[in-house]
Design a protein around this motif. Sequence first.
Motif, PDB file in Angstrom:
ATOM      1  N   ALA A   1      -8.568  -0.020   5.085  1.00 17.94           N
ATOM      2  CA  ALA A   1      -9.851   0.684   4.945  1.00 17.94           C
ATOM      3  C   ALA A   1     -10.918  -0.322   4.500  1.00 17.94           C
ATOM      4  CB  ALA A   1      -9.715   1.797   3.911  1.00 17.94           C
TER       5      ALA A   1
ATOM      6  N   GLY B   1       2.073  -2.369   4.616  1.00 19.57           N
ATOM      7  CA  GLY B   1       1.933  -0.925   4.453  1.00 19.57           C
ATOM      8  C   GLY B   1       0.571  -0.515   3.954  1.00 19.57           C
ATOM      9  N   ILE B   2      -0.446  -1.275   4.378  1.00 21.88           N
ATOM     10  CA  ILE B   2      -1.839  -0.985   3.996  1.00 21.88           C
ATOM     11  C   ILE B   2      -2.625  -0.798   5.294  1.00 21.88           C
ATOM     12  CG2 ILE B   2      -3.934  -1.925   2.925  1.00 21.88           C
ATOM     13  CD1 ILE B   2      -2.206  -3.522   1.025  1.00 21.88           C
ATOM     14  N   SER B   3      -3.418   0.274   5.364  1.00 23.22           N
ATOM     15  CA  SER B   3      -4.113   0.556   6.628  1.00 23.22           C
ATOM     16  C   SER B   3      -5.280  -0.387   6.870  1.00 23.22           C
ATOM     17  CB  SER B   3      -4.592   2.003   6.647  1.00 23.22           C
ATOM     18  OG  SER B   3      -5.462   2.227   5.556  1.00 23.22           O
TER      19      SER B   3
ATOM     20  N   ARG C   1      -5.609   0.879  -3.232  1.00 24.09           N
ATOM     21  CA  ARG C   1      -5.889   1.924  -4.208  1.00 24.09           C
ATOM     22  C   ARG C   1      -4.917   3.086  -4.065  1.00 24.09           C
ATOM     23  NH1 ARG C   1     -11.595   4.984  -5.086  1.00 24.09           N
ATOM     24  NH2 ARG C   1     -10.717   6.905  -5.889  1.00 24.09           N
TER      25      ARG C   1
ATOM     26  N   GLY D   1       0.819  -1.210   0.000  1.00 30.43           N
ATOM     27  CA  GLY D   1       0.000   0.000   0.000  1.00 30.43           C
ATOM     28  C   GLY D   1       0.845   1.248   0.000  1.00 30.43           C
TER      29      GLY D   1
ATOM     30  N   GLN E   1     -12.932  -3.175  -3.186  1.00 32.24           N
ATOM     31  CA  GLN E   1     -14.285  -2.948  -3.685  1.00 32.24           C
ATOM     32  C   GLN E   1     -14.301  -2.596  -5.161  1.00 32.24           C
ATOM     33  OE1 GLN E   1     -15.989   0.805  -2.591  1.00 32.24           O
ATOM     34  NE2 GLN E   1     -17.912  -0.166  -2.086  1.00 32.24           N
ATOM     35  N   THR E   2     -13.402  -1.738  -5.589  1.00 37.41           N
ATOM     36  CA  THR E   2     -13.397  -1.336  -6.991  1.00 37.41           C
ATOM     37  C   THR E   2     -12.222  -1.955  -7.739  1.00 37.41           C
ATOM     38  OG1 THR E   2     -12.262   0.714  -6.385  1.00 37.41           O
ATOM     39  CG2 THR E   2     -14.640   0.806  -6.578  1.00 37.41           C
TER      40      THR E   2
ATOM     41  N   GLN F   1     -12.926  -0.399   2.088  1.00 36.84           N
ATOM     42  CA  GLN F   1     -12.940  -0.750   0.657  1.00 36.84           C
ATOM     43  C   GLN F   1     -11.837  -1.743   0.314  1.00 36.84           C
ATOM     44  OE1 GLN F   1     -12.750   2.422   1.764  1.00 36.84           O
ATOM     45  NE2 GLN F   1     -14.460   3.589   0.933  1.00 36.84           N
ATOM     46  N   GLN F   2     -10.745  -1.721   1.072  1.00 35.67           N
ATOM     47  CA  GLN F   2      -9.664  -2.690   0.853  1.00 35.67           C
ATOM     48  C   GLN F   2     -10.084  -4.020   1.458  1.00 35.67           C
ATOM     49  OE1 GLN F   2      -6.032  -4.882   0.832  1.00 35.67           O
ATOM     50  NE2 GLN F   2      -6.483  -3.125  -0.431  1.00 35.67           N
TER      51      GLN F   2
HETATM   52  C1  LIG Z   1     -15.250   4.771  -3.996  1.00 32.16           C
HETATM   53  C2  LIG Z   1     -13.998   4.247  -3.376  1.00 32.16           C
HETATM   54  C3  LIG Z   1     -13.511   3.005  -3.771  1.00 32.16           C
HETATM   55  C4  LIG Z   1     -12.328   2.496  -3.219  1.00 32.16           C
HETATM   56  N1  LIG Z   1     -11.897   1.266  -3.621  1.00 32.16           N
HETATM   57  C5  LIG Z   1     -10.759   0.776  -3.061  1.00 32.16           C
HETATM   58  C6  LIG Z   1     -10.255  -0.505  -3.421  1.00 32.16           C
HETATM   59  O1  LIG Z   1     -10.816  -1.205  -4.253  1.00 32.16           O
HETATM   60  N2  LIG Z   1      -9.122  -0.950  -2.829  1.00 32.16           N
HETATM   61  C7  LIG Z   1      -8.446  -0.188  -1.901  1.00 32.16           C
HETATM   62  O2  LIG Z   1      -7.399  -0.647  -1.391  1.00 32.16           O
HETATM   63  N3  LIG Z   1      -8.886   1.004  -1.545  1.00 32.16           N
HETATM   64  C8  LIG Z   1     -10.014   1.518  -2.108  1.00 32.16           C
HETATM   65  N4  LIG Z   1     -10.435   2.762  -1.745  1.00 32.16           N
HETATM   66  C9  LIG Z   1      -9.531   3.595  -0.933  1.00 32.16           C
HETATM   67  C10 LIG Z   1      -9.556   3.290   0.539  1.00 32.16           C
HETATM   68  O3  LIG Z   1     -10.602   3.994   1.146  1.00 32.16           O
HETATM   69  C11 LIG Z   1      -8.220   3.714   1.179  1.00 32.16           C
HETATM   70  O4  LIG Z   1      -8.012   5.070   0.925  1.00 32.16           O
HETATM   71  C12 LIG Z   1      -7.010   2.950   0.658  1.00 32.16           C
HETATM   72  O5  LIG Z   1      -7.233   1.559   0.737  1.00 32.16           O
HETATM   73  C13 LIG Z   1      -5.808   3.328   1.484  1.00 32.16           C
HETATM   74  O6  LIG Z   1      -4.669   2.700   0.995  1.00 32.16           O
HETATM   75  P1  LIG Z   1      -3.453   2.374   1.958  1.00 32.16           P
HETATM   76  O7  LIG Z   1      -3.941   1.561   3.077  1.00 32.16           O
HETATM   77  O8  LIG Z   1      -2.363   1.841   1.110  1.00 32.16           O
HETATM   78  O9  LIG Z   1      -3.014   3.835   2.417  1.00 32.16           O
HETATM   79  P2  LIG Z   1      -3.107   4.515   3.840  1.00 32.16           P
HETATM   80  O10 LIG Z   1      -4.479   4.478   4.384  1.00 32.16           O
HETATM   81  O11 LIG Z   1      -2.417   5.816   3.690  1.00 32.16           O
HETATM   82  O12 LIG Z   1      -2.247   3.548   4.729  1.00 32.16           O
HETATM   83  C14 LIG Z   1      -0.883   3.358   4.591  1.00 32.16           C
HETATM   84  C15 LIG Z   1      -0.437   2.511   5.761  1.00 32.16           C
HETATM   85  O13 LIG Z   1       0.928   2.192   5.614  1.00 32.16           O
HETATM   86  C16 LIG Z   1       1.549   2.234   6.880  1.00 32.16           C
HETATM   87  N5  LIG Z   1       2.973   2.438   6.641  1.00 32.16           N
HETATM   88  C17 LIG Z   1       3.599   3.531   6.155  1.00 32.16           C
HETATM   89  N6  LIG Z   1       4.925   3.312   6.031  1.00 32.16           N
HETATM   90  C18 LIG Z   1       5.147   2.051   6.423  1.00 32.16           C
HETATM   91  C19 LIG Z   1       6.311   1.228   6.527  1.00 32.16           C
HETATM   92  N7  LIG Z   1       7.514   1.661   6.145  1.00 32.16           N
HETATM   93  N8  LIG Z   1       6.173  -0.020   7.015  1.00 32.16           N
HETATM   94  C20 LIG Z   1       4.962  -0.481   7.413  1.00 32.16           C
HETATM   95  N9  LIG Z   1       3.842   0.233   7.334  1.00 32.16           N
HETATM   96  C21 LIG Z   1       3.918   1.499   6.834  1.00 32.16           C
HETATM   97  C22 LIG Z   1       0.852   3.342   7.612  1.00 32.16           C
HETATM   98  O14 LIG Z   1       0.947   3.148   9.003  1.00 32.16           O
HETATM   99  C23 LIG Z   1      -0.588   3.203   7.108  1.00 32.16           C
HETATM  100  O15 LIG Z   1      -1.370   2.377   7.954  1.00 32.16           O
HETATM  101  C24 LIG Z   1     -11.619   3.262  -2.267  1.00 32.16           C
HETATM  102  C25 LIG Z   1     -12.122   4.505  -1.865  1.00 32.16           C
HETATM  103  C26 LIG Z   1     -13.282   5.001  -2.413  1.00 32.16           C
HETATM  104  C27 LIG Z   1     -13.789   6.320  -1.952  1.00 32.16           C
END
Ligand SMILES: Cc1cc2nc3c(=O)[nH]c(=O)nc-3n(C[C@H](O)[C@H](O)[C@H](O)COP(=O)(O)OP(=O)(O)OC[C@H]3O[C@@H](n4cnc5c(N)ncnc54)[C@H](O)[C@@H]3O)c2cc1C
Lengths: 317, 267
Positions: free
Chosen positions: A265, A261-263, A231, A206, A247-248, A267-268
């Motif tokens: 959410a 490195g994925i929170s 995403r 992520g 979800q998408t 949708q994930q």
């Molecule tokens: C209509 C809609 C559809 C969506 N569809 C999808 C979908 O299909 N799939 C999807 O994934 N999301 C989807 N999303 C987005 C979703 O809401 C989140 O925004 C997204 O999943 C966040 O991605 P993330 O976890 O990578 O990023 P962030 O939420 O920013 O999380 C990053 C994480 O990484 C951690 N991190 C940072 N650096 C390090 C490191 N060096 N080592 C370990 N951990 C670290 C942080 O602590 C944090 O928890 C959608 C949103 C909307 C509005």
Amino acid sequence: MANALVFIDNPGAALKKSNLELLTLARKLGETAVAFTGELTDDVAATLGAYGATTIYQPSVDDLADYLVAPKAAYLAAAVATSGATAVLLENSPEGKEIAGRLGIKLNAGVITDVVGLDADRTAHKSVLAGSYNTTAKATTPVAVLSVKANIVEPEPAGTVAEPATAKVEVPADAVANAARISSRTEKPASGRPDLSEARIVVAGGRGVDGDFAPVEELADALGAAIGASRAATDAGWIGHDAQVGQTGVTVSPQLYISAGISGAIQQKAGMQTSKVIVAINKDAEAPVFEIADFGIIGDLFKVLPQATAEIKKRKG
Amino acid sequence: MKIVVLVKHVPDAQFDRHITGPGNTTDRDESILSELDEYALEAALQLAEERGGTKAGNEVIALSMGPSGAVNALKKSLQIGAYSGVHLSDDALAGSDAAATSLALAATIRHLSADGRPVDLVLTGMASTDGETSLIPAQLAERLSLPQLTFASSLEVNGRTVVARRDAGAHSETVEAQLPALVSVTDQINEPRYPNFKGILAAKKKKIASLSLADIGVDPSQVGQAGSWTVVESAAARPPRTAGTIITDEGDAGIKLVDFLAAQKLL
Ligand SMILES: Cc1cc2nc3c(=O)[nH]c(=O)nc-3n(C[C@H](O)[C@H](O)[C@H](O)COP(=O)(O)OP(=O)(O)OC[C@H]3O[C@@H](n4cnc5c(N)ncnc54)[C@H](O)[C@@H]3O)c2cc1C
């Protein structure tokens, strides 16, 4: 007369595992026929026979793939009429579900998508609301149309094997009249890794990878896994949109999902929550992904992943 | 151009969602405009604006089928920029499956074309965020005999030709058809705008028409549970995943991870 009709859409030189899964499941419903498109090689025909297909239907025209969805639904409706089948099984891909939808209207038949289990009486099992509910549903109509998720049964050949008969199905002349035409198609380069939706293991990165997917890719290769992403990572352009899980994006149900490195959410989670075993690596102890992880590591992915990769290589010799 | 955008009022995924009642339907408290529909609305507004907006005779009509609360999805759509709203609501619609829903929506779209200005384009999101079947766009297109261009990640209308790109797993495609057509869009197509203060004020003056089954000429037996072709026989909340082991990296977490995988026979 067949009980179940399995749609196998242009598999190429060999059947995919998901095709074999559909055939295995269809036998529960009784005699199985196949509605086939594309080139039917001797090999493929023999495999279809080995998996219990008694008849293989083929369309009278060969341009179905030039149009989106509608003509394939028209072909399948004709194949249902010819075969007398009371259940149609399709792949649960976006196109598979849409063909199922149009077919349902053509046949006045109930459609159930996202099927993860099927009983002999056509009761379908599903997981809904991002995996938070298990439901059973049934079509109340003479014909049921079911799109079935991958990886829910082990493919198993039929006990007795007979050479399947082949028959042509007349596709109605107006099948393409109101269809959107595919004017160009570009194949994406193959990665050499397993297909994300069917993989046994997925390693996903992520926003935490901060532009560098190398540690994710190296662990994936050591495990023979497919690569997934959140995403945030695909939107940033660090990896193709095809890798997006959620979800998408793609829904996966592997034996093992490693989230780095994925929170986590909602949708994930919607795309990976039904994985058998979930491992999460995240720097933030409060990340929601830890609520669903079987094994969670609060730590830096740039330290944890390379160490795990090296250890796996060492143990595998 | 006359564009109808389908918008659905769905339970907010940020909260726990529940299936209740004899028909095993989703509890609609805490509902919002399905966020995937915002992309369709944005696409419609862009098409209308490129063509000179209302002054040039363009229309963007938000259409929602659902109980009284669904009017909130329409209000939000008007605040974002839809020109008018249509609310199809009738007690008999409760419990409709995709087939019954698409029947009612198809009849509504025919009704909206009956004023002599036929609907050119029906736009929808790629799926609702509750049912997530993606069946409605395909079933509606089938019922209205429209070409469908689904999962569009880009959209252009040149004269009467609509061209969309879509990402289909191992390949990407360009698809085209003549208007009238139905297009469903993914979240890759645009960045939906937020309602601003001006939009919120303007929305108060916009009209939401209420339609019943009688208005669109649909018999109650064709919709709801009576008109549905599927039944949900049972629904059970999945037991929450049992809490796993959480460790803090002390320099050897990668090795502990491999130990865990070996113990689970996943290596
Ligand atoms: C209509 C809609 C559809 C969506 N569809 C999808 C979908 O299909 N799939 C999807 O994934 N999301 C989807 N999303 C987005 C979703 O809401 C989140 O925004 C997204 O999943 C966040 O991605 P993330 O976890 O990578 O990023 P962030 O939420 O920013 O999380 C990053 C994480 O990484 C951690 N991190 C940072 N650096 C390090 C490191 N060096 N080592 C370990 N951990 C670290 C942080 O602590 C944090 O928890 C959608 C949103 C909307 C509005």
